[in-house]
Design a protein around this motif. Structure first.
Motif, PDB file in Angstrom:
ATOM      1  N   MET A   1       8.511   1.457   3.156  1.00  0.00           N
ATOM      2  CA  MET A   1       9.059   1.954   4.425  1.00  0.00           C
ATOM      3  C   MET A   1      10.334   1.179   4.796  1.00  0.00           C
ATOM      4  SD  MET A   1       5.640   2.397   6.794  1.00  0.00           S
ATOM      5  CE  MET A   1       6.499   2.790   8.331  1.00  0.00           C
ATOM      6  N   GLY A   2      10.426  -0.058   4.280  1.00  0.00           N
ATOM      7  CA  GLY A   2      11.633  -0.835   4.577  1.00  0.00           C
ATOM      8  C   GLY A   2      11.393  -2.296   4.937  1.00  0.00           C
ATOM      9  N   ALA A   3      10.128  -2.709   5.016  1.00  0.00           N
ATOM     10  CA  ALA A   3       9.852  -4.122   5.294  1.00  0.00           C
ATOM     11  C   ALA A   3      10.483  -4.981   4.204  1.00  0.00           C
ATOM     12  CB  ALA A   3       8.349  -4.372   5.366  1.00  0.00           C
ATOM     13  N   HIS A   4      10.876  -6.224   4.565  1.00  0.00           N
ATOM     14  CA  HIS A   4      11.674  -7.024   3.631  1.00  0.00           C
ATOM     15  C   HIS A   4      10.841  -7.822   2.645  1.00  0.00           C
ATOM     16  CE1 HIS A   4      14.170  -6.002   7.060  1.00  0.00           C
ATOM     17  NE2 HIS A   4      15.193  -6.062   6.217  1.00  0.00           N
ATOM     18  N   ARG A   5       9.766  -8.419   3.099  1.00  0.00           N
ATOM     19  CA  ARG A   5       8.885  -9.112   2.165  1.00  0.00           C
ATOM     20  C   ARG A   5       7.462  -9.098   2.685  1.00  0.00           C
ATOM     21  NH1 ARG A   5       8.497 -14.301   3.594  1.00  0.00           N
ATOM     22  NH2 ARG A   5       9.838 -14.753   5.386  1.00  0.00           N
ATOM     23  N   ALA A   6       6.552  -9.592   1.842  1.00  0.00           N
ATOM     24  CA  ALA A   6       5.141  -9.461   2.198  1.00  0.00           C
ATOM     25  C   ALA A   6       4.397 -10.759   1.949  1.00  0.00           C
ATOM     26  CB  ALA A   6       4.507  -8.332   1.393  1.00  0.00           C
ATOM     27  N   VAL A   7       3.364 -10.957   2.766  1.00  0.00           N
ATOM     28  CA  VAL A   7       2.465 -12.090   2.579  1.00  0.00           C
ATOM     29  C   VAL A   7       1.064 -11.523   2.387  1.00  0.00           C
ATOM     30  CG1 VAL A   7       1.450 -14.123   3.679  1.00  0.00           C
ATOM     31  CG2 VAL A   7       3.885 -13.603   4.030  1.00  0.00           C
ATOM     32  N   TRP A   8       0.426 -11.935   1.290  1.00  0.00           N
ATOM     33  CA  TRP A   8      -0.911 -11.448   0.988  1.00  0.00           C
ATOM     34  C   TRP A   8      -1.882 -12.623   1.073  1.00  0.00           C
ATOM     35  CZ3 TRP A   8      -2.714 -11.335  -4.706  1.00  0.00           C
ATOM     36  CH2 TRP A   8      -4.093 -11.023  -4.773  1.00  0.00           C
ATOM     37  N   VAL A   9      -2.819 -12.554   2.023  1.00  0.00           N
ATOM     38  CA  VAL A   9      -3.859 -13.581   2.092  1.00  0.00           C
ATOM     39  C   VAL A   9      -5.041 -13.085   1.274  1.00  0.00           C
ATOM     40  CG1 VAL A   9      -5.316 -14.986   3.581  1.00  0.00           C
ATOM     41  CG2 VAL A   9      -3.058 -14.260   4.388  1.00  0.00           C
ATOM     42  N   ASN A  10      -5.193 -13.677   0.105  1.00  0.00           N
ATOM     43  CA  ASN A  10      -6.192 -13.219  -0.862  1.00  0.00           C
ATOM     44  C   ASN A  10      -7.582 -13.702  -0.457  1.00  0.00           C
ATOM     45  OD1 ASN A  10      -7.722 -12.581  -3.054  1.00  0.00           O
ATOM     46  ND2 ASN A  10      -6.375 -13.541  -4.576  1.00  0.00           N
ATOM     47  N   HIS A  11      -8.401 -12.774  -0.004  1.00  0.00           N
ATOM     48  CA  HIS A  11      -9.760 -13.131   0.401  1.00  0.00           C
ATOM     49  C   HIS A  11     -10.672 -11.932   0.209  1.00  0.00           C
ATOM     50  CE1 HIS A  11     -13.106 -14.784   2.682  1.00  0.00           C
ATOM     51  NE2 HIS A  11     -13.156 -13.644   3.344  1.00  0.00           N
ATOM     52  N   THR A  12     -11.780 -12.142  -0.477  1.00  0.00           N
ATOM     53  CA  THR A  12     -12.775 -11.075  -0.560  1.00  0.00           C
ATOM     54  C   THR A  12     -14.023 -11.565   0.159  1.00  0.00           C
ATOM     55  OG1 THR A  12     -13.356 -11.942  -2.717  1.00  0.00           O
ATOM     56  CG2 THR A  12     -12.008  -9.961  -2.701  1.00  0.00           C
ATOM     57  N   GLY A  13     -14.828 -10.651   0.572  1.00  0.00           N
ATOM     58  CA  GLY A  13     -16.027 -11.039   1.314  1.00  0.00           C
ATOM     59  C   GLY A  13     -15.833 -10.807   2.789  1.00  0.00           C
TER      60      GLY A  13
ATOM     61  N   ASN B   1       5.623   5.415  18.459  1.00  0.00           N
ATOM     62  CA  ASN B   1       6.659   6.022  17.617  1.00  0.00           C
ATOM     63  C   ASN B   1       6.001   6.865  16.542  1.00  0.00           C
ATOM     64  OD1 ASN B   1       5.877   4.429  15.297  1.00  0.00           O
ATOM     65  ND2 ASN B   1       6.943   2.687  16.233  1.00  0.00           N
ATOM     66  N   GLN B   2       6.818   7.522  15.750  1.00  0.00           N
ATOM     67  CA  GLN B   2       6.311   8.280  14.615  1.00  0.00           C
ATOM     68  C   GLN B   2       6.791   7.576  13.347  1.00  0.00           C
ATOM     69  OE1 GLN B   2       6.571  12.457  15.555  1.00  0.00           O
ATOM     70  NE2 GLN B   2       4.408  12.036  15.299  1.00  0.00           N
ATOM     71  N   PRO B   3       5.869   6.946  12.591  1.00  0.00           N
ATOM     72  CA  PRO B   3       6.326   6.187  11.418  1.00  0.00           C
ATOM     73  C   PRO B   3       7.071   7.072  10.425  1.00  0.00           C
ATOM     74  CG  PRO B   3       4.026   5.717  11.901  1.00  0.00           C
ATOM     75  CD  PRO B   3       4.415   6.852  12.783  1.00  0.00           C
ATOM     76  N   ARG B   4       8.105   6.488   9.824  1.00  0.00           N
ATOM     77  CA  ARG B   4       8.901   7.217   8.829  1.00  0.00           C
ATOM     78  C   ARG B   4       8.131   7.363   7.526  1.00  0.00           C
ATOM     79  NH1 ARG B   4      13.470   2.772   8.740  1.00  0.00           N
ATOM     80  NH2 ARG B   4      12.763   2.775  10.901  1.00  0.00           N
ATOM     81  N   TYR B   5       8.550   8.333   6.728  1.00  0.00           N
ATOM     82  CA  TYR B   5       8.018   8.433   5.368  1.00  0.00           C
ATOM     83  C   TYR B   5       8.775   7.454   4.490  1.00  0.00           C
ATOM     84  CZ  TYR B   5       5.587  12.672   6.724  1.00  0.00           C
ATOM     85  OH  TYR B   5       4.744  13.538   7.333  1.00  0.00           O
ATOM     86  N   ALA B   6       8.082   6.932   3.491  1.00  0.00           N
ATOM     87  CA  ALA B   6       8.778   6.080   2.535  1.00  0.00           C
ATOM     88  C   ALA B   6       9.626   6.984   1.640  1.00  0.00           C
ATOM     89  CB  ALA B   6       7.764   5.310   1.706  1.00  0.00           C
ATOM     90  N   SER B   7      10.901   6.644   1.487  1.00  0.00           N
ATOM     91  CA  SER B   7      11.774   7.453   0.629  1.00  0.00           C
ATOM     92  C   SER B   7      11.565   7.053  -0.828  1.00  0.00           C
ATOM     93  CB  SER B   7      13.235   7.206   1.012  1.00  0.00           C
ATOM     94  OG  SER B   7      13.561   5.865   0.717  1.00  0.00           O
ATOM     95  N   LEU B   8      12.012   7.887  -1.742  1.00  0.00           N
ATOM     96  CA  LEU B   8      11.871   7.559  -3.162  1.00  0.00           C
ATOM     97  C   LEU B   8      12.613   6.263  -3.512  1.00  0.00           C
ATOM     98  CD1 LEU B   8      10.523   8.400  -5.758  1.00  0.00           C
ATOM     99  CD2 LEU B   8      12.570   9.740  -6.316  1.00  0.00           C
ATOM    100  N   PRO B   9      13.887   6.128  -3.073  1.00  0.00           N
ATOM    101  CA  PRO B   9      14.557   4.832  -3.329  1.00  0.00           C
ATOM    102  C   PRO B   9      13.783   3.673  -2.702  1.00  0.00           C
ATOM    103  CG  PRO B   9      16.135   6.453  -2.497  1.00  0.00           C
ATOM    104  CD  PRO B   9      14.783   7.084  -2.411  1.00  0.00           C
ATOM    105  N   GLY B  10      13.213   3.928  -1.520  1.00  0.00           N
ATOM    106  CA  GLY B  10      12.425   2.900  -0.847  1.00  0.00           C
ATOM    107  C   GLY B  10      11.241   2.483  -1.690  1.00  0.00           C
ATOM    108  N   ILE B  11      10.577   3.469  -2.281  1.00  0.00           N
ATOM    109  CA  ILE B  11       9.409   3.188  -3.120  1.00  0.00           C
ATOM    110  C   ILE B  11       9.834   2.397  -4.365  1.00  0.00           C
ATOM    111  CG2 ILE B  11       7.599   4.261  -4.534  1.00  0.00           C
ATOM    112  CD1 ILE B  11       7.680   6.604  -2.404  1.00  0.00           C
TER     113      ILE B  11
END
Lengths: 321, 265
Positions: free
Chosen positions: B77-89, B197-207
């Motif tokens: 969608m356009g976010a710049h980076r991501a943080v993943w907190v790896n946790h199961t359970g 708001n109405q969230p945008r669709y992710a564009s192909l270049p975005g993907i």
């Protein structure tokens, strides 16, 4: 003796929010099961007006905290005051109605009390120290029984599932205290009331809701609502389209209603909508599409155009008068 | 400005949720997963604010490897980076808020935006817990009475806007019987309501671009958070079924039933 503390809510116009009485009703049930004492807290600039009403609900005591800085509700000023009160009382349970304020305030208060919380409870089980809560998940498609294991337990109450408290034998003791209001990083700017001549959705005996089938034309729905003294509701699709204001929305993300009679006109019955009205006593569905899921929950269904059915319904009801 | 937005993985809101016969959970087969719709609205709001004022949207999700799907969606969608907190359970709201607090300590955003509730557990708690844990201001249920379908309405003042001195946000919130406006000093926590708001669709270049955007991996251990749940879900059950109703042929029959059978008119 364990203590159950219910937080009551004063509306901007000074009146008690009706759902508070249902929350007190739930508090009473909880106090009975847990062998606890029921207390009520009310904060505001001038809560005196609602104290009389709270006195006769069967609680042991009403704690009244008045301060000029509490005129406009803010989670940041209310939570510390309530946290101090709950700690001083050694409250085991703190609850409030699931109103916009209850949903905003209780988690912040719970965080302060290092308490786990159950949102929108619909039932109470167990006894003594072993109390569990029933609450909806997945838009009311699932009901979970949950246990909170922190020393203090916080909850909000789905008002439609508990009877309003009234008629306590003895008047509660009124205890006023001087709240220490902390400075807040948030300031109140304004409140704009959306006024309606019709009854409030969550309190109405009859609710008539319109969906996409209305194509935005609510005239027939409003006319029938006025004949019956009913509230008008709407499905999410209708609100999203801007055809009616969002505060008419009935559903998981809108209001949860449980009137004696719910009439769904031109509503297909998406899961999201059903979550908000399934507890109504009698449900009538009017829809052109015989396969619409709304018919699976309706007591009475008519497969026809709402613009034909609603005027006929008004005429038939007139005959009864 | 730097905005941290949550992206929880939840069952598709259109899926049919069924409880396992023993009440131990829900039936997983056939379910599709999505980003929590309220969080998706949060990503959109973050992107709009950053488009206007420059800055960065960092998206965070907690869960097993599969939550990377939701992070990639937000990145597309356009976010710049991501943080993943790896946790199961199992994890409860207290644990989630404690983890997010640590992520916020690390990232130091100006604003954290979360969905007001996730559509699986419907608790509506984490934003408020987080605001209290961080000692920040909160504005929940950001929204406004306006039509999202007309262009004119879409161009109205947004419900979340940065004030002129850029030190606070003004937020319009939908509450019972009306609209409340708050001004929160930054940093602050905002939670989104449905009509923000109405969230945008992710564009192909975005993907395509999303594939090369970084996802940082953290764990509760690395963040020093004990996530032992304080909320135990003992049992799940289906709601009591309504007794099957009837279809009536005409309005006269309906009124008769309402009067003599249901006794509601």
């Amino acid at each position: 003796m364990p203590i159950v503390l219910i937080v009551a809510e004063q509306q901007p116009d000074g009146h008690l929010r009706k759902a508070s009485l249902n929350a007190i009703g739930a508090g009473k049930q909880l106090a009975d099961k847990a062998g606890a004492e029921l207390h009520i807290a009310i904060l505001g600039k001038d809560p005196a007006k609602v104290v009389d009403e709270l006195k006769s609900t069967g609680a042991k005591a009403v704690h009244v905290g008045a301060a000029a800085e509490l005129e406009h509700y803010l989670a940041e000023t209310y939570a510390p005051v309530l946290s101090t009160l709950a700690t001083e009382l050694k409250a085991d349970y703190v609850g409030m109605a699931s109103t916009a304020q209850g949903k905003d305030l209780m988690p912040r208060l719970a965080a302060r009390l290092k308490a786990a919380m159950a949102t929108d409870i619909t039932g109470l089980n167990g006894s003594g120290a072993d109390i569990t809560f029933t609450r909806p998940m997945w838009a009311g498609n699932v009901f979970a029984e949950v246990k909170l294991t922190t020393p203090v337990k916080v909850f909000t109450v789905r008002a439609t599932e508990f009877a309003a408290a009234a008629g306590g034998q003895a008047a509660a003791e009124v205890k006023t205290f001087a709240p220490k209001v902390e400075a807040s990083k948030t300031k109140f700017v304004e409140f704009k009331e959306v006024k309606s001549a019709r009854p409030e959705l969550t309190e109405a005996r009859v609710v008539i809701s319109g969906g996409r089938g209305t194509k935005g034309d609510f005239k027939e729905i409003e006319a029938l609502a006025d004949d019956l003294g009913a509230a008008v509701g709407a499905s999410r699709a209708v609100c999203d389209a801007g055809w009616v204001p969002n505060d008419l929305q009935v559903g998981q993300t809108g209001k949860v209603v449980a009137p004696a009679l719910y009439i769904a006109a031109g509503i297909s019955g998406a899961i999201q909508h059903l979550a908000g009205m399934k507890s109504s006593k009698t449900i009538v569905a009017i829809n052109k599409d015989a396969e619409a899921p709304i018919f699976q929950v309706a007591d009475y269904g008519i497969v026809a155009d709402l613009f034909k059915v609603l005027p006929e319904l008004r005429a038939e009801l007139q005959k009864l008068k | 400005m730097k905005i941290l937005v949550t992206a929880k993985r939840v069952e598709d809101p259109e899926s049919k949720i069924k409880v396992k016969p023993d009440g131990s959970g829900i039936v997983q087969e056939g379910l599709k997963y999505k980003i929590n719709p309220f969080d998706e609205i949060g990503v959109e709001e973050g992107l709009r604010l950053v488009a206007k004022h420059t800055g960065e949207v960092v998206v965070v999700s907690i869960g097993g490897k599969e939550v990377q799907e939701q992070l990639r969606h937000a990145l597309a969608m356009g976010a710049h980076r991501a943080v993943w907190v790896n946790h199961t359970g199992p994890l409860d709201q207290l644990g989630i808020a404690a983890l997010l607090q640590k992520v916020a300590d690390k990232e130091k955003p100006d604003l954290v935006i979360l969905g007001k509730q996730s559509i699986d557990d419907d608790q509506n708690q984490v934003g408020q817990y987080l605001a209290e844990f961080l000692g920040w201001g909160q504005a929940t249920f950001a929204s406004k009475v306006e039509s999202l379908e007309s262009a004119e309405e879409k161009n109205k003042e947004p419900a979340v806007k940065l004030t002129a001195d850029k030190k606070s946000v003004q937020v319009v919130r939908e509450v019972d019987n009306g609209l409340a406006t708050l001004e929160c000093q930054l940093p602050a926590v905002v939670t989104t309501d449905l009509r923000l708001n109405q969230p945008r669709y992710a564009s192909l270049p975005g993907i395509m671009k999303a594939k090369s955007k970084p996802i940082e991996e953290l764990t509760p251990e690395k963040l020093g958070v004990n996530v032992t749940p304080q909320i135990q879900v003992l049992k799940l059950a289906s709601p009591p079924a309504r007794k099957a109703g009837i279809k009536v042929p005409d309005v006269a029959t309906l009124v008769d039933k309402l009067r003599n059978e249901a006794k509601v008119v």
